[in-house]
Each structure stands twice: as structure tokens, then as C-alpha cells.
Design an enzyme around this catalytic site. Sequence first.
Site, mmCIF file in Angstrom:
data_model
loop_
_atom_site.group_PDB
_atom_site.id
_atom_site.type_symbol
_atom_site.label_atom_id
_atom_site.label_comp_id
_atom_site.label_asym_id
_atom_site.label_seq_id
_atom_site.Cartn_x
_atom_site.Cartn_y
_atom_site.Cartn_z
ATOM 1 N N ASP A 102 -14.339 22.574 -31.305
ATOM 2 C CA ASP A 102 -13.023 22.456 -31.770
ATOM 3 C C ASP A 102 -12.638 23.707 -32.516
ATOM 4 O O ASP A 102 -11.745 23.706 -33.213
ATOM 5 C CB ASP A 102 -13.228 21.482 -32.945
ATOM 6 C CG ASP A 102 -14.139 21.626 -33.921
ATOM 7 O OD1 ASP A 102 -15.014 22.737 -33.880
ATOM 8 O OD2 ASP A 102 -14.668 21.060 -34.905
ATOM 9 N N HIS A 118 -19.136 29.326 -26.798
ATOM 10 C CA HIS A 118 -19.493 28.228 -27.666
ATOM 11 C C HIS A 118 -20.645 28.166 -28.366
ATOM 12 O O HIS A 118 -21.588 28.737 -27.865
ATOM 13 C CB HIS A 118 -19.307 26.653 -27.117
ATOM 14 C CG HIS A 118 -19.830 25.445 -27.701
ATOM 15 N ND1 HIS A 118 -18.634 25.028 -28.668
ATOM 16 C CD2 HIS A 118 -21.002 24.691 -28.023
ATOM 17 C CE1 HIS A 118 -19.437 23.950 -29.207
ATOM 18 N NE2 HIS A 118 -20.610 23.640 -28.916
ATOM 19 N N HIS A 146 0.861 36.965 -29.861
ATOM 20 C CA HIS A 146 0.464 35.518 -29.622
ATOM 21 C C HIS A 146 -1.237 35.633 -29.788
ATOM 22 O O HIS A 146 -1.807 36.437 -29.305
ATOM 23 C CB HIS A 146 0.808 34.923 -28.286
ATOM 24 C CG HIS A 146 2.533 34.820 -27.915
ATOM 25 N ND1 HIS A 146 2.837 34.856 -26.733
ATOM 26 C CD2 HIS A 146 3.123 34.979 -29.244
ATOM 27 C CE1 HIS A 146 4.143 34.837 -26.919
ATOM 28 N NE2 HIS A 146 4.304 34.953 -28.380
#
Length: 301
Positions: free
Chosen positions: A110, A220, A295
Site C-alpha cells: 500500500d 516491496h 510528477h
Amino acid sequence: MLRLRCKTKNGSHIMQGLTHQSSVQELKSKVEELTGIPCDVQKIMVGYPPSSLDLRNRDAHLRDYPIKSGDTLIVEEKNKMKTQTINSAVTKGPRLESPPVLARRVVPADNSCLFTSVSYVVEGGVYDPACAPEMRGLITQIVSSNPMAYSEAVLGKTNEEYCTWIRRDDTWGGAIEVSILSKFHQCEICVVDTQTVRVDRFGEDAGYHKRVLLIYDGIHYDPLQKETPGSDAPPQTIFSTTDDIILAQALELADEARRKRQFTDVNRFALRCLVCQTGLVGQKEAREHAKETGHANFGEV
């Protein structure tokens, strides 16, 4: 003369009296003398990642093996198969407990997996899905209070820009944040990489007594814990910094994941800018796009 260190889960021993002319039997006898582990159940490993030595030929010389002076030999006791005679009148035998194993504890992907994973291990296996904002705020406080140490050269952006950036819930943590959290929690944080099968030890030279472990697949983070299969006992997430066997086990986990290709090549994975929808490949293109456009919100395709 070979100067070797023998490490087991119970401590470390200096091995003396061996040379490259010594036999495998002499090595195994010395290990038994120092550790109490009988010769026939010794598992001896060397190198990083550790690999087991084939020591079945007890007359062979140590010069025939990749052992050099200064090496650390990691010694474990092999699991011995036990046979038990079961009376035919007995329908249920005794329950045998499985030994503890090091395992991955999966946390959500997340954008805050690093913070969730660090919180989990330093808190001794307590999962707090709401910890990320607090940890981001803690890092912001530490960085903003010391602009000399955390300069643009260190952070890759100005101190103020970094503090605004790291507070966002779509920002990923990495090496800078691991280093800060290692200092704050006064513990060594070891990150085991499944692509390179390498361990990065944050706080290694700080003299900390505690060690925690994370596993990283390129994008991750997950925490590592020692658990007993089938048991209700709580997992162990905090280890001693003298426990190199746990590091060897973590590297074995990483190597298994690498063989199964459970990693993301960050130089080749496909991304999309979630601001302008531009397609990108790898971290380099993402960094260049962020620099050109401002960005900084990307998603994996």
C-alpha cells in the site's frame, strides 16, 4: 596455520591448531570439542550466502575445500530422524513439535510496506496497519530538526521538499528511511534482497545489541520472523547482533525466492505516471520524468 571462527546459535569460538593439511576428521573433531555437536550430525557452512560443505570424505584435506584463514564457519546440528515403536493397541502417538523456522510475514502493498514492516519487527511482532502516518511524521521531525546532516546532497531534494514528500501516503520508503529508523530504534536493521541475495545491514557499526530483519523484492518489503509451525507461541522478530545463523537463514530464504524469481527487476519493470498517464520503464525513467515534470506518483503496470 588456519585461524577460523566457528559460530553456532549459542555463540562463537576461535578455532586453533588447524592447517590446510588438516583432515576433515580433524576439523569435525575440533568442532565437536568446541560446540558439543557430534561429528555425525554436524552441518558446516561457509561463505555468504552460506553454502554447506560436503565433508563425507573424512580423510580429505582442508586444502581441497574453499576454506581460508579468517573465515567464519557456521555450524548447525542436522535434524536426526527418530524412530519409535508404536504399540498396536495405541491409536494416538505423542505429538512432535516442529522446530522454529524463519519465515516471511506478508504485509499490504500500500506504498507504506517499509514502515509497516519496521514497526512490526521492532514491536516484537505486533501488527499495526495504522502506524505509517506516525512513522512518516517521526522521520519528518528527525530530518527537519537536523538540516546539516540531512542536506540536499543526502536526500536528493531540499530538506523542506523531502519533509513534504515523505509525509505523503503514496511515497515509498527506502534506504534513507531505514537508516533513520535504525538510529531511532537503536537496533540493526538487516534488509535481505531477493534479487541479489545480499544483506544490507543498517546500523552495523553502531554497537547495537538488537537486530531485526526485512526481506525486499525490488519494490516491496516484508518483515521476517521466527515461528513454530502449528504452535500458538508468539513469533520472534528481535534477535541478537551476534546471531549470524539467523542471517544465514535469511539469506537462504532470499536465495529460494530468487530461484523462484520472486523479485522485481527495478531497472525493467513497467510503470505509469498516475498524474499524466505516461508509460515508463524502470526507476531511471521514473526519476527523469519526475525531475522534468514534478510528477512523483507512479504505479506499476
